[in-house]
Design an enzyme around this catalytic site. Structure first.
Site, PDB file in Angstrom:
ATOM      1  N   HIS A 193       0.820  -1.215   0.000  1.00  0.00           N
ATOM      2  CA  HIS A 193       0.000   0.000   0.000  1.00  0.00           C
ATOM      3  C   HIS A 193       0.851   1.260   0.000  1.00  0.00           C
ATOM      4  CE1 HIS A 193      -3.242  -2.830   1.631  1.00  0.00           C
ATOM      5  NE2 HIS A 193      -3.600  -2.499   0.392  1.00  0.00           N
TER       6      HIS A 193
ATOM      7  N   ASP B 279     -10.134  -3.246   0.427  1.00  0.00           N
ATOM      8  CA  ASP B 279      -9.711  -3.427   1.825  1.00  0.00           C
ATOM      9  C   ASP B 279      -9.407  -2.085   2.496  1.00  0.00           C
ATOM     10  OD1 ASP B 279      -7.047  -4.557  -0.010  1.00  0.00           O
ATOM     11  OD2 ASP B 279      -6.834  -2.751   1.204  1.00  0.00           O
TER      12      ASP B 279
ATOM     13  N   ASP C 224      -5.984  -0.863  -7.946  1.00  0.00           N
ATOM     14  CA  ASP C 224      -5.593  -1.917  -6.993  1.00  0.00           C
ATOM     15  C   ASP C 224      -6.571  -3.069  -7.163  1.00  0.00           C
ATOM     16  OD1 ASP C 224      -5.804  -2.291  -3.374  1.00  0.00           O
ATOM     17  OD2 ASP C 224      -4.621  -3.394  -4.876  1.00  0.00           O
TER      18      ASP C 224
ATOM     19  N   PRO D  59     -13.629 -10.933 -11.810  1.00  0.00           N
ATOM     20  CA  PRO D  59     -14.041  -9.536 -12.078  1.00  0.00           C
ATOM     21  C   PRO D  59     -12.862  -8.621 -12.412  1.00  0.00           C
ATOM     22  CG  PRO D  59     -14.323 -10.092  -9.747  1.00  0.00           C
ATOM     23  CD  PRO D  59     -14.019 -11.373 -10.454  1.00  0.00           C
TER      24      PRO D  59
HETATM   25  N1  SAM Z   1      -3.650  -5.885  -3.145  1.00  0.00           N
HETATM   26  C1  SAM Z   1      -4.366  -6.930  -3.821  1.00  0.00           C
HETATM   27  C2  SAM Z   1      -3.566  -7.530  -4.933  1.00  0.00           C
HETATM   28  O1  SAM Z   1      -2.551  -6.942  -5.289  1.00  0.00           O
HETATM   29  O2  SAM Z   1      -3.973  -8.581  -5.400  1.00  0.00           O
HETATM   30  C3  SAM Z   1      -5.680  -6.390  -4.309  1.00  0.00           C
HETATM   31  C4  SAM Z   1      -6.504  -6.013  -3.143  1.00  0.00           C
HETATM   32  S1  SAM Z   1      -8.106  -5.439  -3.351  1.00  0.00           S
HETATM   33  C5  SAM Z   1      -8.898  -6.516  -2.233  1.00  0.00           C
HETATM   34  C6  SAM Z   1      -8.657  -5.978  -4.956  1.00  0.00           C
HETATM   35  C7  SAM Z   1     -10.047  -5.383  -5.166  1.00  0.00           C
HETATM   36  O3  SAM Z   1     -10.373  -5.298  -6.551  1.00  0.00           O
HETATM   37  C8  SAM Z   1     -11.173  -6.207  -4.515  1.00  0.00           C
HETATM   38  O4  SAM Z   1     -11.793  -5.419  -3.526  1.00  0.00           O
HETATM   39  C9  SAM Z   1     -12.129  -6.523  -5.679  1.00  0.00           C
HETATM   40  O5  SAM Z   1     -13.475  -6.565  -5.290  1.00  0.00           O
HETATM   41  C10 SAM Z   1     -11.807  -5.368  -6.609  1.00  0.00           C
HETATM   42  N2  SAM Z   1     -12.193  -5.556  -8.014  1.00  0.00           N
HETATM   43  C11 SAM Z   1     -12.020  -6.656  -8.784  1.00  0.00           C
HETATM   44  N3  SAM Z   1     -12.501  -6.448 -10.031  1.00  0.00           N
HETATM   45  C12 SAM Z   1     -12.997  -5.168 -10.049  1.00  0.00           C
HETATM   46  C13 SAM Z   1     -13.627  -4.359 -11.051  1.00  0.00           C
HETATM   47  N4  SAM Z   1     -13.846  -4.825 -12.296  1.00  0.00           N
HETATM   48  N5  SAM Z   1     -13.989  -3.095 -10.728  1.00  0.00           N
HETATM   49  C14 SAM Z   1     -13.767  -2.609  -9.472  1.00  0.00           C
HETATM   50  N6  SAM Z   1     -13.197  -3.327  -8.463  1.00  0.00           N
HETATM   51  C15 SAM Z   1     -12.799  -4.600  -8.769  1.00  0.00           C
END
Ligand code: SAM
Length: 285
Positions: free
Chosen positions: A64, A88, A158, A165
């Site tokens: 982060h 998160d 991120d 998704p």
């Molecule tokens: N730090 C992590 C990594 O490097 O793998 C990623 C952390 S964060 C939890 C990833 C976020 O992306 C999740 O909250 C997920 O719901 C979101 N996400 C996935 N696909 C997305 C999309 N198409 N649009 C917006 N958010 C999305």
């Protein structure tokens, strides 16, 4: 899941990382993805989406801090920031520490991730989602950038890996809409871009797409223990190539002015992170 189970993450064919898990705190199929939150003696709490480690209490600060402070200290005067993903709350927390930032829009597809991380990872967001500068939008980042008419100085994607998704956030169309509809003149875009030792094709694909759109497309690296396989790469793109090659002194002056305490990031690490090993450079083709 019973106590003292071993959970394995098998993101890569033929290679896994395993955690001793003392307790599963939460599990749900959110409609977008399978969300698990577990307690581990070694890494603290761990969140997995579709079985892939997203963040842990013990090493989240590395990722982060580097995802936020590198673009925000490289940009001469960032006022508006767009975060895509980041449910998160760790990215939002770090962006809010920059007092010169006036407005942040965060576009997260899955409200459940925000809700569960507020409850189980309170130290990730530390109240960030309630900050008056933060505007939280629950939507697919692909749709947001396609219809976006606001401009942002820094965009931080991120996302999860390009499976499920998150896949749409690695496409040429997404990058084009993101740049043309959302990025202000002289702005910087950074994005989670995987572990090249394990996912080399992600570097090649992203570089081919970004280098067609921006005058300067590259990557920067940091080691995140639970993103197994050595360096984690973050994609970097801007039409102002000078922003990626500033001196330690230039960055240090902004760090001193901001007065932000960090555990991983500093001006020397900022500059060094752009020095890429040859095995990563050869993937940029
Ligand atoms: N730090 C992590 C990594 O490097 O793998 C990623 C952390 S964060 C939890 C990833 C976020 O992306 C999740 O909250 C997920 O719901 C979101 N996400 C996935 N696909 C997305 C999309 N198409 N649009 C917006 N958010 C999305």
């Amino acid at each position: 899941m019973s106590a003292n189970t071993i959970v394995s993450e098998t993101l890569y064919q033929g290679y896994a990382q395993s955690f001793e898990v003392t307790r599963q705190l939460f599990e749900v199929n959110t409609g977008h993805q399978h969300l698990q939150i577990v307690d581990t003696p070694f890494m603290g709490r761990v969140m997995l989406l579709d079985g892939v480690v997203q963040t842990t209490e013990k090493d989240e600060f590395i990722y982060h801090e580097m995802m936020v402070h590198v673009p925000l200290f490289a940009h001469p005067d960032p006022k508006r920031v767009l975060i895509i993903g980041g449910g998160d709350g760790g990215i939002l927390r770090e962006v809010l520490r920059h007092k010169n930032v006036e407005h942040i829009t965060q576009v997260e597809i899955d409200q459940s991730v925000i809700d569960m991380c507020k409850e189980y990872f309170p130290n990730h967001s530390q109240g960030a989602f309630d900050d008056p500068r933060a505007n939280i939008v629950i939507a697919d980042g692909k749709d947001f950038v396609a219809n976006c008419r606001e401009k942002f100085d820094v965009i931080i994607a991120d996302s999860t890996d390009p499976i499920g998704p998150g896949e749409v956030l690695f496409t040429a169309d997404f990058y084009a809409d993101e740049k043309h509809n959302c990025l202000a003149e002289g702005g910087i875009m950074v994005a989670q871009n995987g572990v090249p030792f394990m996912q080399g094709e992600e570097i090649t694909n992203t570089w081919q797409r970004l280098s067609k759109l921006y005058r300067d497309a590259s990557f920067y690296v940091m080691p995140v223990p639970t993103y197994v396989g050595g360096f984690m790469t973050l994609a970097w793109a801007s039409d102002n190539s000078a922003l990626r090659s500033q001196s330690v002194e230039q960055i240090q002056a902004r760090v001193d002015a901001a007065g932000i305490e960090t555990r991983y990031y500093n001006a020397g690490v900022h500059v060094a992170a752009f020095a890429l090993p040859n095995y990563i450079k050869t993937l940029m083709k």
